[in-house]
Motif scaffolding. Structure first.
Motif, mmCIF file in Angstrom:
data_model
loop_
_atom_site.group_PDB
_atom_site.id
_atom_site.type_symbol
_atom_site.label_atom_id
_atom_site.label_comp_id
_atom_site.label_asym_id
_atom_site.label_seq_id
_atom_site.Cartn_x
_atom_site.Cartn_y
_atom_site.Cartn_z
ATOM 1 N N PRO A 130 0.840 -1.193 0.000
ATOM 2 C CA PRO A 130 0.000 0.000 0.000
ATOM 3 C C PRO A 130 0.879 1.249 0.000
ATOM 4 C CG PRO A 130 -0.781 -1.558 1.628
ATOM 5 C CD PRO A 130 0.509 -2.098 1.097
ATOM 6 N N LEU A 160 0.917 4.323 1.077
ATOM 7 C CA LEU A 160 1.278 5.080 2.272
ATOM 8 C C LEU A 160 2.195 4.267 3.182
ATOM 9 C CD1 LEU A 160 0.819 7.783 3.667
ATOM 10 C CD2 LEU A 160 -0.977 6.692 4.984
ATOM 11 N N LEU A 186 -0.828 15.264 -0.818
ATOM 12 C CA LEU A 186 -1.652 14.509 0.128
ATOM 13 C C LEU A 186 -0.800 13.583 0.991
ATOM 14 C CD1 LEU A 186 -4.661 14.639 0.529
ATOM 15 C CD2 LEU A 186 -4.940 12.738 -1.035
ATOM 16 N N LEU A 203 -1.517 20.396 11.447
ATOM 17 C CA LEU A 203 -2.682 19.647 11.914
ATOM 18 C C LEU A 203 -2.336 18.801 13.124
ATOM 19 C CD1 LEU A 203 -4.656 18.137 8.926
ATOM 20 C CD2 LEU A 203 -5.572 19.238 10.935
ATOM 21 N N LEU A 211 -7.117 20.190 1.187
ATOM 22 C CA LEU A 211 -8.223 19.737 0.335
ATOM 23 C C LEU A 211 -8.324 20.598 -0.922
ATOM 24 C CD1 LEU A 211 -10.727 18.031 -0.238
ATOM 25 C CD2 LEU A 211 -12.042 19.605 1.168
ATOM 26 N N VAL A 232 -5.299 19.997 -3.345
ATOM 27 C CA VAL A 232 -5.351 18.688 -3.998
ATOM 28 C C VAL A 232 -6.484 18.659 -5.022
ATOM 29 C CG1 VAL A 232 -5.766 16.235 -3.598
ATOM 30 C CG2 VAL A 232 -4.315 17.516 -2.044
ATOM 31 N N LEU A 233 -7.620 19.220 -4.626
ATOM 32 C CA LEU A 233 -8.777 19.262 -5.518
ATOM 33 C C LEU A 233 -8.441 20.045 -6.791
ATOM 34 C CD1 LEU A 233 -11.699 18.369 -5.630
ATOM 35 C CD2 LEU A 233 -12.370 20.480 -4.507
ATOM 36 N N ASN A 266 -6.368 17.944 -9.058
ATOM 37 C CA ASN A 266 -7.162 16.871 -9.650
ATOM 38 C C ASN A 266 -8.075 17.391 -10.753
ATOM 39 O OD1 ASN A 266 -6.129 14.666 -8.323
ATOM 40 N ND2 ASN A 266 -7.568 14.791 -6.625
ATOM 41 N N LEU A 304 -15.236 13.887 -6.699
ATOM 42 C CA LEU A 304 -13.884 14.441 -6.852
ATOM 43 C C LEU A 304 -13.385 15.012 -5.526
ATOM 44 C CD1 LEU A 304 -11.916 14.623 -9.189
ATOM 45 C CD2 LEU A 304 -12.517 17.013 -9.426
ATOM 46 N N THR A 305 -14.306 15.625 -4.773
ATOM 47 C CA THR A 305 -13.924 16.144 -3.458
ATOM 48 C C THR A 305 -13.510 14.998 -2.539
ATOM 49 O OG1 THR A 305 -15.610 17.832 -3.792
ATOM 50 C CG2 THR A 305 -14.652 17.677 -1.604
ATOM 51 N N TYR A 319 -12.380 12.149 -3.380
ATOM 52 C CA TYR A 319 -11.130 11.574 -3.869
ATOM 53 C C TYR A 319 -9.929 12.424 -3.446
ATOM 54 C CZ TYR A 319 -8.005 9.284 -7.109
ATOM 55 O OH TYR A 319 -6.967 8.584 -7.642
ATOM 56 N N SER A 320 -10.148 13.731 -3.267
ATOM 57 C CA SER A 320 -9.052 14.635 -2.907
ATOM 58 C C SER A 320 -8.932 14.824 -1.394
ATOM 59 C CB SER A 320 -9.278 16.003 -3.543
ATOM 60 O OG SER A 320 -9.576 15.886 -4.908
ATOM 61 N N MET A 321 -9.743 14.096 -0.639
ATOM 62 C CA MET A 321 -9.838 14.364 0.795
ATOM 63 C C MET A 321 -8.636 13.870 1.587
ATOM 64 S SD MET A 321 -11.911 15.743 2.883
ATOM 65 C CE MET A 321 -13.626 15.731 2.384
ATOM 66 N N PRO A 322 -8.032 14.758 2.397
ATOM 67 C CA PRO A 322 -7.050 14.261 3.373
ATOM 68 C C PRO A 322 -7.821 13.582 4.493
ATOM 69 C CG PRO A 322 -7.181 16.672 3.452
ATOM 70 C CD PRO A 322 -8.209 16.211 2.467
ATOM 71 N N PHE A 329 -7.235 12.062 7.188
ATOM 72 C CA PHE A 329 -6.916 12.275 8.606
ATOM 73 C C PHE A 329 -7.600 13.547 9.111
ATOM 74 C CE2 PHE A 329 -3.617 15.235 7.189
ATOM 75 C CZ PHE A 329 -3.277 14.693 5.963
ATOM 76 N N TRP A 330 -7.744 14.519 8.234
ATOM 77 C CA TRP A 330 -8.435 15.764 8.608
ATOM 78 C C TRP A 330 -9.947 15.550 8.617
ATOM 79 C CZ3 TRP A 330 -11.235 19.037 4.992
ATOM 80 C CH2 TRP A 330 -11.627 20.264 5.534
ATOM 81 N N LEU A 389 -10.971 14.039 11.772
ATOM 82 C CA LEU A 389 -10.985 15.000 12.877
ATOM 83 C C LEU A 389 -12.241 15.863 12.834
ATOM 84 C CD1 LEU A 389 -7.274 16.171 12.894
ATOM 85 C CD2 LEU A 389 -8.398 14.615 14.469
ATOM 86 N N LEU A 390 -12.617 16.301 11.620
ATOM 87 C CA LEU A 390 -13.814 17.132 11.482
ATOM 88 C C LEU A 390 -15.056 16.376 11.949
ATOM 89 C CD1 LEU A 390 -13.758 19.152 8.160
ATOM 90 C CD2 LEU A 390 -13.081 19.825 10.454
ATOM 91 N N ARG A 424 -17.583 7.068 -9.207
ATOM 92 C CA ARG A 424 -17.051 7.501 -10.505
ATOM 93 C C ARG A 424 -17.006 6.362 -11.503
ATOM 94 N NH1 ARG A 424 -13.166 12.338 -10.962
ATOM 95 N NH2 ARG A 424 -12.116 11.639 -12.810
ATOM 96 N N GLY A 451 -5.616 -2.171 -1.299
ATOM 97 C CA GLY A 451 -4.406 -1.435 -0.940
ATOM 98 C C GLY A 451 -4.742 -0.077 -0.355
ATOM 99 N N ALA A 479 -3.921 1.211 3.444
ATOM 100 C CA ALA A 479 -3.163 2.446 3.658
ATOM 101 C C ALA A 479 -4.001 3.432 4.458
ATOM 102 C CB ALA A 479 -2.758 3.062 2.320
ATOM 103 N N LEU A 535 -4.031 5.586 8.803
ATOM 104 C CA LEU A 535 -4.417 6.920 9.275
ATOM 105 C C LEU A 535 -5.666 6.862 10.137
ATOM 106 C CD1 LEU A 535 -3.806 8.850 5.961
ATOM 107 C CD2 LEU A 535 -2.525 9.119 8.071
#
Lengths: 294, 336
Positions: A139, A141, A226, A249, A271, A274-275, A278, B138-139, B141-144, B146-147, B150-151, B219, B269, B273, B277
């Protein structure tokens, strides 16, 4: 402008732009990336304060629009009174730097490996392809974490770790395109004209494999940003007090309940960045993919 | 078919050996001596240090250490954790169900939302719903993540108080681990309310871990569905006057699912991964959190074994997906 377009057929760049700008999301992504790049380059001028400057009288100040906020610190301050906005702006510089470093490193190494494997085939191909398979079976990461743990924490080491993870993708992509191009007539013609292997690989074949690589490189920026932020969050990337977004963070975790803004803004910055990459990558793919054209 | 299976399995052997090499040598390069870490910073008697190194085989030539390691791996012996002295395989087996449970719930969440969303977007192509689904995907897919975790904790655990902040089970309950899957164990146990409590603990981590697979599945379902909806047999079905529901549900979805199944398989995978997190944020006692702790404690054997086992899991699942795909699609099975 209209007259010009009528007179001459559009050049490749104009044609590309014509396709690209029809995708509104892609244009938005490009605009955000350009704005971020501007902010990153001129961070010292744009940021109101030094990212490390501590205002001891203004600790954990909320954003300006909330009661108790102060317009001197629009996005508030962190636990030792540093301006959030300035730290985020300098963080943009770090994140884009990581992205650039990772994409350059992995693109150069990945393309070189892919060219060798695809052009020569045989044993070198087997060796390289197998090695890439091994890297891909972990993986992403996890591999980055192990490499970062070996190299020790730090911004550049995190970038190297993420590069190791991304290299196989470029190598595979290049290998596949090179294998498809290798047998074409123009390559044979160049070979008959006496071009060396080096010239065949770099000058004749590589430019014809560029389109998917450009798309992948754009998307590579988002992966890099990311994953580097994730490493920073896990304590294996940039170390405090570096204003890297993931690191910010993780060091503000304990204030999650008291001060939502120190946690929310760095993540939001990740976010959005990265967005944007993309969105831009998707637009590039559509504009560069000949199969989808017309 | 047998030949196809045999080739696929044979192809795994060099990759497997490569992974053992990688796990072994990469981890040897980690700075810091495991024994010194274990005994703390205090100076120790050099003779005693040598003795301990010999005991752990750390004084042999590297190649010999690798040979020992490989022999051990083949017989299921991955060494003992330097910290807890438990066999690594045992530790992994104990923690892995927690990660599987979380991953399964995450993929379930992703499927329940992602499949209908993708189908709807394809059917209503170009409409506001389609744009909404694509933007959300798309949002995601781009998401961190770990954050994102937390939210969600901030909103649902801290502000609203709906879900617990961390762990798998409240301290008020005790469930005897039988299968390691807490949902099953809690269901079977006498403890009143333990099952619901375990379920409660699962909600947020599953959403967090499922976010990226959800985006990918939505998607993929959309694009696969769009392709199928353009086929002649769909036009035929339409011409026969079949209702939209029947066309989409019966004719299109079945064929659109083939690439989606592959994509789900390839998410393993990503899930593992992401589990690193997610488990760290939610203090979920699975292998992701264990691996990070092993790195911090410089527990070589644990990290080595963990990396190897995770890679094996990914390889086996990919093999299964490959075989399944071959089974579904004869063109691949018979290809040279």
């Amino acid at each position: 402008m209209t007259d010009l377009v009528l007179k001459a057929p559009p050049g490749p760049l104009a044609e590309f732009w014509g396709h690209f700008r029809r995708n509104r999301g892609a244009v938005l992504g490009l605009a955000i990336v350009l704005a971020l790049s501007f902010v990153a380059i001129f961070a010292d001028i744009v940021a109101p304060y030094d990212p490390a400057e501590q205002f001891r009288d203004f600790v954990l100040l909320p954003p300006a629009w909330i009661e108790g906020g102060n317009w001197a610190f629009p996005l508030g301050t962190d636990d030792i009174g540093r301006d959030m906005l300035s730290r985020l702006i300098h963080g943009a510089r770090l994140s884009l730097f990581i992205g650039l470093l990772v994409v350059t490193l992995s693109l150069v190494i990945g393309v070189a490996l892919g060219l060798l494997a695809g052009f020569y085939g045989g044993a070198s191909d087997t060796l390289i392809a197998r090695f890439m398979d091994i890297l891909l079976s972990l993986p992403s990461l996890l591999l980055a974490i192990v490499v970062a743990a070996i190299l020790g924490p730090g911004l550049v080491n995190a970038a190297i770790a993420v590069s190791v993870v991304i290299v196989p993708h470029y190598a595979r992509l290049t290998r596949a395109s090179v294998m498809a191009e290798r047998g074409r007539e123009y390559v044979t013609a160049a070979r008959l004209a006496g071009a060396s292997d080096m010239r065949l690989m770099l000058v004749t074949i590589l430019p014809n494999c560029a389109a998917p690589l450009i798309v992948q490189a754009t998307l590579g920026f988002s992966t890099a940003i990311l994953d580097a932020a994730a490493l920073g969050f896990l304590g294996l990337g940039a170390q405090p007090p570096t204003p890297e977004w993931g690191t910010m963070l993780s060091s503000s975790l304990q204030f999650l309940q008291r001060a939502w803004w120190v946690v929310t803004f760095p993540g939001l910055a990740i976010l959005i960045t990265v967005l944007a990459f993309n969105l831009m990558g998707d637009g590039l793919r559509d504009a560069l993919d000949p199969k989808l054209k017309r | 078919m047998l030949k196809f299976i045999a080739t696929r399995i044979a192809l795994l052997i060099p990759t497997f050996l490569g992974v053992t090499l990688l796990a072994f040598f990469l981890i040897r390069l980690v700075p810091g001596d495991p024994i010194e870490v274990r005994l703390g910073e205090r100076g120790i008697d050099p003779a005693r240090l040598e003795e301990m190194r010999a005991q752990l085989g750390l004084n042999k030539p590297l190649l010999e250490q690798y040979a020992d390691y490989l022999t051990g791996v083949m017989t299921g012996d991955l060494g003992k954790s330097l910290i807890t002295q438990t066999p690594v395989l045992h530790e992994f087996a104990e923690l892995f169900p927690a990660t599987i449970e979380l991953s399964l719930c995450a993929i379930l969440f992703a499927l329940i939302i992602g499949l209908p969303a993708g189908v709807l977007a394809a059917v209503k192509r170009g409409g506001p719903l389609d744009h909404g689904v694509m933007a959300a995907s798309l949002t995601g897919y781009s998401m961190p993540i770990f954050w994102w975790g937390l939210l969600l904790i901030l909103l649902f655990s801290v502000i609203l108080g709906w879900t617990p902040v961390s762990g798998r089970l409240s301290a008020a309950y005790y469930v005897e681990p039988v299968t390691g899957f807490l949902l099953i164990d809690a269901w079977m146990s006498e403890e009143e309310g333990a099952f619901l409590d375990a379920l409660h603990h699962l909600v947020l981590p599953s959403i967090v871990l499922g976010t990226i697979p959800l985006a990918v599945i939505a998607r993929m379902t959309r694009s696969s569905m769009l392709e199928v909806l353009g086929e002649d047999y769909i036009r035929t079905a339409r011409a026969k006057g079949l209702g939209l529901f029947r066309i989409v549900g019966l004719h299109a979805l079945r064929n659109a699912m083939i690439p989606v199944v592959t994509v789900i398989g390839l998410q393993v995978g990503t899930l593992l991964a992401g589990a690193i997190l997610t488990e760290t944020i939610f203090a979920w006692p699975g292998i992701g959190k264990w691996l990070i702790e092993s790195i911090n404690r410089r527990d070589y054997p644990a990290l080595q074994g963990g990396v190897l086992l995770v890679a094996c899991v990914v390889m086996l699942v990919n093999l299964a997906v490959d075989l399944l795909y071959g089974l579904l699609n004869p063109r691949i099975r018979h290809a040279k």
